[in-house]
Motif scaffolding. Structure first.
Motif, PDB file in Angstrom:
ATOM      1  N   UNK A  40      -6.729 -16.496 -23.637  1.00  0.00           N
ATOM      2  CA  UNK A  40      -8.001 -16.928 -23.818  1.00  0.00           C
ATOM      3  C   UNK A  40      -9.045 -16.584 -22.633  1.00  0.00           C
ATOM      4  N   UNK A  41      -8.578 -15.411 -21.872  1.00  0.00           N
ATOM      5  CA  UNK A  41      -9.402 -14.757 -20.915  1.00  0.00           C
ATOM      6  C   UNK A  41     -10.398 -13.782 -21.416  1.00  0.00           C
ATOM      7  N   UNK A  42      -9.983 -13.440 -22.756  1.00  0.00           N
ATOM      8  CA  UNK A  42     -10.986 -12.181 -23.475  1.00  0.00           C
ATOM      9  C   UNK A  42     -11.469 -12.835 -24.371  1.00  0.00           C
ATOM     10  N   UNK A  43     -12.981 -12.728 -24.355  1.00  0.00           N
ATOM     11  CA  UNK A  43     -13.868 -13.562 -25.203  1.00  0.00           C
ATOM     12  C   UNK A  43     -15.180 -12.527 -25.397  1.00  0.00           C
ATOM     13  N   UNK A  44     -16.133 -13.132 -26.396  1.00  0.00           N
ATOM     14  CA  UNK A  44     -17.237 -12.559 -26.812  1.00  0.00           C
ATOM     15  C   UNK A  44     -18.066 -12.391 -25.598  1.00  0.00           C
ATOM     16  N   UNK A  45     -17.798 -13.238 -24.508  1.00  0.00           N
ATOM     17  CA  UNK A  45     -18.916 -12.864 -23.350  1.00  0.00           C
ATOM     18  C   UNK A  45     -18.070 -13.265 -22.181  1.00  0.00           C
ATOM     19  N   UNK A  46     -18.309 -12.965 -21.084  1.00  0.00           N
ATOM     20  CA  UNK A  46     -17.474 -13.369 -19.953  1.00  0.00           C
ATOM     21  C   UNK A  46     -18.479 -13.186 -18.709  1.00  0.00           C
ATOM     22  N   UNK A  47     -18.040 -14.227 -17.581  1.00  0.00           N
ATOM     23  CA  UNK A  47     -18.632 -14.133 -16.538  1.00  0.00           C
ATOM     24  C   UNK A  47     -17.874 -13.952 -15.357  1.00  0.00           C
ATOM     25  N   UNK A  48     -18.241 -13.258 -14.227  1.00  0.00           N
ATOM     26  CA  UNK A  48     -17.441 -13.133 -13.130  1.00  0.00           C
ATOM     27  C   UNK A  48     -18.220 -12.342 -11.965  1.00  0.00           C
ATOM     28  N   UNK A  49     -17.743 -12.248 -10.800  1.00  0.00           N
ATOM     29  CA  UNK A  49     -18.263 -11.670  -9.924  1.00  0.00           C
ATOM     30  C   UNK A  49     -17.326 -10.440  -9.152  1.00  0.00           C
ATOM     31  N   UNK A  50     -16.115 -10.420  -9.654  1.00  0.00           N
ATOM     32  CA  UNK A  50     -15.196  -9.415  -9.018  1.00  0.00           C
ATOM     33  C   UNK A  50     -14.711  -8.313  -9.932  1.00  0.00           C
ATOM     34  N   UNK A  51     -15.613  -8.157 -11.112  1.00  0.00           N
ATOM     35  CA  UNK A  51     -15.270  -7.033 -11.994  1.00  0.00           C
ATOM     36  C   UNK A  51     -15.366  -7.527 -13.429  1.00  0.00           C
ATOM     37  N   UNK A  52     -15.902  -6.447 -14.269  1.00  0.00           N
ATOM     38  CA  UNK A  52     -15.902  -6.896 -15.685  1.00  0.00           C
ATOM     39  C   UNK A  52     -15.570  -5.791 -16.724  1.00  0.00           C
ATOM     40  N   UNK A  53     -15.146  -6.024 -17.677  1.00  0.00           N
ATOM     41  CA  UNK A  53     -15.007  -4.933 -18.578  1.00  0.00           C
ATOM     42  C   UNK A  53     -15.315  -5.451 -19.953  1.00  0.00           C
ATOM     43  N   UNK A  54     -16.266  -4.742 -20.915  1.00  0.00           N
ATOM     44  CA  UNK A  54     -16.555  -4.987 -22.390  1.00  0.00           C
ATOM     45  C   UNK A  54     -16.469  -3.775 -23.098  1.00  0.00           C
ATOM     46  N   UNK A  55     -15.688  -4.142 -24.047  1.00  0.00           N
ATOM     47  CA  UNK A  55     -15.498  -2.854 -25.189  1.00  0.00           C
ATOM     48  C   UNK A  55     -15.239  -3.343 -26.561  1.00  0.00           C
ATOM     49  N   UNK A 401     -17.771  -2.691 -14.514  1.00  0.00           N
ATOM     50  CA  UNK A 401     -18.272  -3.043 -13.064  1.00  0.00           C
ATOM     51  C   UNK A 401     -17.181  -3.643 -12.405  1.00  0.00           C
ATOM     52  N   UNK A 402     -16.917  -3.118 -11.078  1.00  0.00           N
ATOM     53  CA  UNK A 402     -15.702  -3.796 -10.239  1.00  0.00           C
ATOM     54  C   UNK A 402     -16.310  -4.541  -9.329  1.00  0.00           C
ATOM     55  N   UNK A 403     -15.327  -5.060  -8.316  1.00  0.00           N
ATOM     56  CA  UNK A 403     -15.832  -6.199  -7.242  1.00  0.00           C
ATOM     57  C   UNK A 403     -16.624  -5.401  -6.265  1.00  0.00           C
ATOM     58  N   UNK A 404     -16.609  -4.158  -5.948  1.00  0.00           N
ATOM     59  CA  UNK A 404     -17.402  -3.381  -5.206  1.00  0.00           C
ATOM     60  C   UNK A 404     -18.817  -3.076  -5.652  1.00  0.00           C
ATOM     61  N   UNK A 405     -19.084  -3.298  -6.906  1.00  0.00           N
ATOM     62  CA  UNK A 405     -20.174  -3.008  -7.646  1.00  0.00           C
ATOM     63  C   UNK A 405     -20.410  -1.496  -8.123  1.00  0.00           C
ATOM     64  N   UNK A 406     -19.259  -0.848  -8.106  1.00  0.00           N
ATOM     65  CA  UNK A 406     -19.196   0.292  -8.699  1.00  0.00           C
ATOM     66  C   UNK A 406     -19.250   0.066 -10.313  1.00  0.00           C
ATOM     67  N   UNK A 407     -20.196   0.989 -10.916  1.00  0.00           N
ATOM     68  CA  UNK A 407     -20.635   0.466 -12.149  1.00  0.00           C
ATOM     69  C   UNK A 407     -20.267   1.838 -13.189  1.00  0.00           C
ATOM     70  N   UNK A 408     -19.962   1.674 -14.455  1.00  0.00           N
ATOM     71  CA  UNK A 408     -19.596   2.720 -15.364  1.00  0.00           C
ATOM     72  C   UNK A 408     -19.853   2.447 -16.724  1.00  0.00           C
ATOM     73  N   UNK A 409     -21.003   3.172 -17.237  1.00  0.00           N
ATOM     74  CA  UNK A 409     -21.269   3.078 -18.767  1.00  0.00           C
ATOM     75  C   UNK A 409     -20.624   4.278 -19.190  1.00  0.00           C
ATOM     76  N   UNK A 410     -20.106   4.187 -20.298  1.00  0.00           N
ATOM     77  CA  UNK A 410     -19.260   5.594 -21.083  1.00  0.00           C
ATOM     78  C   UNK A 410     -19.569   5.344 -22.540  1.00  0.00           C
ATOM     79  N   UNK A 411     -19.939   6.403 -23.285  1.00  0.00           N
ATOM     80  CA  UNK A 411     -20.092   6.501 -24.468  1.00  0.00           C
ATOM     81  C   UNK A 411     -19.418   7.788 -24.904  1.00  0.00           C
ATOM     82  N   UNK A 412     -18.386   7.658 -25.970  1.00  0.00           N
ATOM     83  CA  UNK A 412     -17.833   8.642 -26.551  1.00  0.00           C
ATOM     84  C   UNK A 412     -17.594   8.662 -27.733  1.00  0.00           C
TER      85      UNK A 412
END
Ligand code: DON
Length: 586
Positions: A40-55, A401-412
């Motif tokens: 149940x930790x994976x859903x259509x939307x998620x909130x957090x401060x320490x890192x997020x992934x959506x694919x 995005x990770x907990x330090x704010x390093x952010x990645x947008x990837x399209x392939x």
């Protein structure tokens, strides 16, 4: 800054890029087992401060989160996600294609990357034309599903370069989950089952494709069936052990070249050895109080996006409102003009001179100056060079995005869904058909949709023009929007509308992604509109009254995006509901 390096990544050059503190980090990075993440930790939307992934794929999102929890940063997670998508999302996830990874480094992290001259950098791992390619190699009746349509793949070099520059976890650790999923198999969901059934029906002539993706009971794929890809597991293991070298010079290269020998010897060992992923400065411009970092050529995405948004800023569209007919009219007109500029000027910057003035705000103002508020213009009148070639419809975008704010947008992408349909025999991976993104027929332009203008003609070693637009908006040193989408040429307009929704109209994240989208690409001269409120028939009627040709179209894009919500002090990851998708937080 361009420091291409596909293979041969050594620790010395790694330290040069990262500086001393980073080599300490590298040494500290241990192969900790990732903590499992609950269903149940994976859903259509998620909130957090320490890192997020959506694919687009739940197993891929899950692995991204596990890598963050294991001490990896956003780039580690992105590399792991990309390899998993090559297993779990075969329509577009790939090691035989190419793409762009946009990385934003927030100010506190910058001292760790002393070679970085800007806050963001784009890894360009777009495919290239092989040495044997030439501008007249295609005929009008050529199939896009043949060996000749395959570009020299860039994905493995690009992911290796991104990891080389930013990664904290060992390379092998990033591939382990993908290897396990390929070997043990994973449960296909309803959308992948239906996509596989369709493509298997359309690809009867491709024996290796049929063998690799055959349904377990020999009948049809159903949700819950297990897809195992032992050959792909072998390839991924080679890459885990040998790095990008294994792909471009080792055992995988041998199989790829043998595959190409079955179809005209278009890609040789020499082509593979010559491939380089490159780092490029992003297209950077201000919009609505933020700085946008978007994708540079060989993608048309960032420049075209900046032309659209800068033209919009010449009008008081915020006062008119998001769904006032005048806002939509001006948006369509801005798209029309920006896409005409795209066709006129853009191609691989290593081969064509792209005018600097395209990024001058005054240039956009001049384009916007010809927009009339009382009626639509015609694409023919604003530029006389006619229409554009057809383009495929499968790609995938993910955001991290990770907990330090390093952010990645990837399209392939593989370009078409499942690319060329050619699976490298014994290696289990699909080859792209990205050569179809070049202008196929020099000087041959037709009203039905071909263009032969020079900047995007085929040449050996050249990158074909892309529309991929992985984009990061930054405010006060923080990534506040990480977005991108599949959808061929519609990608740029999808991203433009998400940026407008969020940065100009400050709409809630879910709404920004869900709202119906429209698309105009200069030629054909029509606005294509997704169904649904508030893009109602009556609004379309008002656009027609201004002289626009407006048609209803199917879904546009699949923009898995991350938003920062200042009031919550947290990120919100939104999986686009248009197809499958999964968001999760650390
Ligand atoms: O690079 C490009 O712009 C295209 N090859 C992308 C194809 C695509 O997005 C199809 N996706 N839905």
């Amino acid at each position: 800054m361009t420091n291409g390096s596909a293979s041969g990544i050594d620790q010395r050059s790694r330290r040069e890029f990262l500086g001393n503190s980073a080599s300490v980090l590298w040494a500290l990075a241990v192969s900790k087992p990732a903590s499992a993440i609950a269903r149940d930790e994976v859903a259509r939307e998620a909130y957090g401060k320490c890192g997020m992934v959506v694919s687009v794929s739940e197993p891929a999102t899950r692995v991204g989160i596990e890598l963050l929890r294991a001490g990896g940063n956003a780039v580690d997670a992105a590399v792991g996600v990309a390899f998993v998508l090559a297993v779990t999302y075969p329509p577009a996830g790939n090691i035989g294609g190419g793409g762009f990874m946009n990385v934003f480094v927030p100010p506190p992290l910058r001292p760790r990357f002393p070679k970085l001259t800007q806050p963001a950098i784009v890894v360009d791992y777009r495919e290239t034309a092989p040495r044997k390619a030439h501008k007249e190699m295609f005929r009008p009746d050529d199939s896009p599903h043949q060996h000749k349509a395959v570009g020299v793949p860039g994905t493995v070099a690009g992911l290796a370069l991104a990891h080389h520059m930013f990664g904290k976890l060992p390379w092998r650790q990033l591939l382990e989950p993908a290897i396990a999923l390929a070997k043990e198999g994973f449960a296909v969901d309803a959308s992948l089952a239906s996509s596989l059934n369709n493509v298997l029906m359309q690809s009867r002539a491709f024996a290796e494709f049929q063998r690799v993706f055959a349904p377990p009971d020999g009948q049809r794929w159903k949700a819950g069936d297990t897809l195992r890809q032992p050959d792909l597991a072998w390839s991924l293991r080679q890459i885990a052990q040998g790095g990008a070298e294994a792909f471009y010079r080792g055992a995988i290269a041998d199989k790829l070249v043998a595959e190409m020998q079955r179809g005209g010897r278009w890609i040789t060992h020499e082509d593979l050895r010559a491939y380089r992923a490159k780092t490029r400065s992003p297209i950077t411009f201000p919009f609505a109080g933020c700085t946008l970092y978007s994708c540079p050529p060989a993608s048309s995405g960032g420049i075209t996006l900046s032309l659209i948004l800068r033209q919009m800023e010449c009008f008081p569209f915020r006062e008119w409102g998001r769904w006032h007919v005048r806002t939509l009219h001006v948006l369509v007109e801005a798209m029309r003009r920006a896409y005409a500029e795209r066709a006129r000027w853009l191609g691989d910057p290593d081969f064509v001179k792209i005018p600097d003035q395209l990024l001058d705000p005054e240039y956009a103002r001049r384009l916007a100056g010809s927009i009339r508020l009382d009626r639509a213009s015609s694409s023919q009148d604003i530029a006389p060079w006619i229409a554009l070639p057809p383009e495929g419809n499968e790609t995938t975008h993910f955001s991290v995005v990770d907990g330090d704010g390093l952010a990645v947008a990837n399209t392939y992408t593989l370009e078409h869904s499942y690319g060329s349909r050619i699976v490298v025999q014994g290696a289990g991976f699909l080859l792209n058909n990205e050569m179809t993104d070049f202008n196929w027929f020099p000087g041959h332009t037709t009203a039905s949709g071909l263009i032969g203008t020079p900047p995007n003609l085929i040449a050996p070693g050249k990158r074909m023009l892309s529309s991929m637009t992985p984009t990061i908006a930054v405010s006060q040193g923080r990534a506040v929007l990480i977005t991108g989408s599949p959808g061929g040429r519609t990608i740029i307009n999808t991203v433009a509308q998400i940026v407008l929704n969020r940065l100009a109209f400050i709409l809630p994240p879910r709404v920004c992604v869900d709202l119906p989208r429209l698309h105009h690409q200069w030629f054909p001269d029509e606005a294509r509109c997704e169904p649904g409120r508030p893009l109602t028939d009556s609004l379309l009627h008002q656009l027609r009254q201004l002289g626009h040709r407006v048609v209803r179209a199917g879904r546009q894009g699949d923009a898995h995006s991350i938003f920062y919500e200042a009031d919550r002090g947290a990120y919100c990851a939104i999986a686009d509901a248009r197809i499958s998708g999964a968001a999760a937080a650390v």
